[in-house]
Design a protein around this motif. Structure first.
Motif, PDB file in Angstrom:
ATOM      1  N   ARG A 290      73.915  83.325 -85.341  1.00 60.49           N
ATOM      2  CA  ARG A 290      73.779  84.892 -85.666  1.00 60.49           C
ATOM      3  C   ARG A 290      72.276  85.341 -85.650  1.00 60.49           C
ATOM      4  O   ARG A 290      72.007  86.343 -85.378  1.00 60.49           O
ATOM      5  N   GLU A 291      71.612  84.430 -85.742  1.00 58.55           N
ATOM      6  CA  GLU A 291      69.925  84.590 -85.485  1.00 58.55           C
ATOM      7  C   GLU A 291      69.771  85.158 -84.103  1.00 58.55           C
ATOM      8  O   GLU A 291      69.022  85.983 -83.932  1.00 58.55           O
ATOM      9  N   ARG A 292      70.275  84.560 -83.304  1.00 55.74           N
ATOM     10  CA  ARG A 292      70.193  84.426 -81.758  1.00 55.74           C
ATOM     11  C   ARG A 292      70.911  85.918 -81.590  1.00 55.74           C
ATOM     12  O   ARG A 292      70.307  86.701 -80.569  1.00 55.74           O
ATOM     13  N   ILE A 293      71.987  86.178 -82.179  1.00 59.00           N
ATOM     14  CA  ILE A 293      72.632  87.774 -81.785  1.00 59.00           C
ATOM     15  C   ILE A 293      71.738  88.647 -82.203  1.00 59.00           C
ATOM     16  O   ILE A 293      71.453  89.757 -81.702  1.00 59.00           O
ATOM     17  N   ALA A 294      71.121  88.422 -83.430  1.00 57.69           N
ATOM     18  CA  ALA A 294      70.370  89.447 -84.041  1.00 57.69           C
ATOM     19  C   ALA A 294      69.249  89.739 -83.372  1.00 57.69           C
ATOM     20  O   ALA A 294      68.708  90.924 -83.042  1.00 57.69           O
ATOM     21  N   ALA A 295      68.625  88.578 -82.895  1.00 57.27           N
ATOM     22  CA  ALA A 295      67.290  88.758 -81.755  1.00 57.27           C
ATOM     23  C   ALA A 295      67.717  89.428 -80.785  1.00 57.27           C
ATOM     24  O   ALA A 295      66.919  90.216 -80.075  1.00 57.27           O
ATOM     25  N   GLU A 297      70.160  91.709 -80.168  1.00 53.68           N
ATOM     26  CA  GLU A 297      70.301  93.030 -80.773  1.00 53.68           C
ATOM     27  C   GLU A 297      68.964  93.689 -80.679  1.00 53.68           C
ATOM     28  O   GLU A 297      68.944  94.853 -80.171  1.00 53.68           O
ATOM     29  N   GLN A 298      68.076  93.184 -81.244  1.00 51.93           N
ATOM     30  CA  GLN A 298      66.633  93.862 -81.406  1.00 51.93           C
ATOM     31  C   GLN A 298      66.202  94.082 -79.904  1.00 51.93           C
ATOM     32  O   GLN A 298      65.685  95.111 -79.691  1.00 51.93           O
ATOM     33  N   GLN A 299      66.419  93.090 -79.056  1.00 52.52           N
ATOM     34  CA  GLN A 299      65.804  93.248 -77.517  1.00 52.52           C
ATOM     35  C   GLN A 299      66.536  94.415 -77.104  1.00 52.52           C
ATOM     36  O   GLN A 299      65.909  95.220 -76.286  1.00 52.52           O
TER      37      GLN A 299
END
Length: 312
Positions: A290-295, A297-299
């Motif tokens: 989830r943290e990787r997905i959030a990162a 998405e921010q990129q």
């Protein structure tokens, strides 16, 4: 009629064949169902051949499932001679709809059966008492009630052939008696299983029936018990369950049952701990993803913002 037929008669769908065999639906399960049915017929004719099948005799298949045994006799007996009962409604419905001349009856998990006293000349019960834990005495007495005096009952039980699978140890009948394994196991996982020793069968079941024969390994690894219904008054369930007076193996078996239950409890705890550990690891992995997905998405959002500025 069934969509599938063989040389014996209608064959149930794999889901119902699997119910009685204890496996998931597959072509292999259907093959096992057919093979086991033929083996059961052979055992029944061998042990009950003097009475069944014969003109006018009535037989009960207690725990018939989807007709594994019933279909072996259905085409050769007259209507009214052969009755099957089971607690599984889809299985009973299939037997009723596809095996002409066989009476199929849905029963509850506790007695009574919907039959008059002394209705049957013979009865059999295959791979049923190897699962009965709390009501075995009540059901044994109910079968005694519906079988006529002098009639015979054939029952399969799990013994030495199942010791390694069910108890994880070599067979020692002196310390088994009647021992329950997996009392809380759901039916979709095979249900609870019961091991029986010959000495215990003769001591306890012998209070309700005359034990004519005990054949160790007489049926595909299970033991066969041949009983005859006496004309004497029936004992009570409490009478059947009471320890045999002066029999030291009763205490030995009780102590061993406690030891097996303790071992099973430890194994369940180990499995629970392993599951809990795997669950924690899975949750950590999920959180990391989830943290990787959030990162990411921010990129993506920042990239989209830059492209918007360039267009201006």
């Amino acid at each position: 009629m069934s969509d599938v037929q063989d040389e014996v008669g209608p064959v149930p769908p794999a889901e119902l064949a699997g119910y009685i065999v204890g496996l998931e639906a597959s072509d292999g399960v259907v093959a096992a169902y057919r093979r086991q049915g033929a083996e059961l017929r052979e055992a029944i004719v061998r042990e009950l051949g003097g009475v069944w099948p014969s003109d006018g005799a009535r037989a009960l298949d207690f725990g018939c499932g989807s007709g594994r045994v019933l279909r072996q006799f259905a085409a050769t007996v007259a209507p009214g001679q052969l009755v099957g009962c089971d607690i599984d409604e889809p299985c009973v419905a299939w037997v009723r709809d596809h095996l002409d001349g066989v009476e199929a009856v849905l029963t509850g998990e506790a007695p009574p059966l919907p039959f008059d006293d002394a209705t049957f000349d013979v009865a059999w019960s295959m791979s049923v008492f190897s699962h009965l834990t709390d009501r075995w005495a009540q059901w044994l007495l109910e079968l005694r009630r519906v079988v006529r005096p002098g009639g015979r009952l054939l029952i399969s039980v799990a013994g030495g052939g199942a010791s390694q699978q069910l108890a994880g140890e070599d067979w020692d009948p002196d310390r088994i008696g009647m021992t329950v394994r997996g009392p809380g196991r759901p039916w979709r996982a095979g249900g609870p299983m019961v091991l029986h020793s010959e000495w215990w069968i003769r001591a306890h079941w012998g209070r309700a029936f005359d034990v004519v024969a005990f054949e160790a390994g007489g049926l595909a690894g299970q033991d066969l018990v041949l009983l005859e219904r006496p004309s004497t008054p029936a004992p009570s369930a409490a009478d059947l369950q009471a320890p045999e007076p002066g029999e030291p193996r009763e205490l030995t078996a009780a102590l061993h049952a406690v030891a097996l239950a303790h071992r099973e409890h430890l194994e369940l705890n180990r499995q629970h701990d392993a599951y809990a550990e795997a669950y924690v690891a899975e949750m950590a992995t999920t959180a990391e993803l989830r943290e990787r997905i959030a990162a990411l998405e921010q990129q993506v959002a920042r990239g989209a913002g830059r492209r918007g500025l360039l267009r201006r």
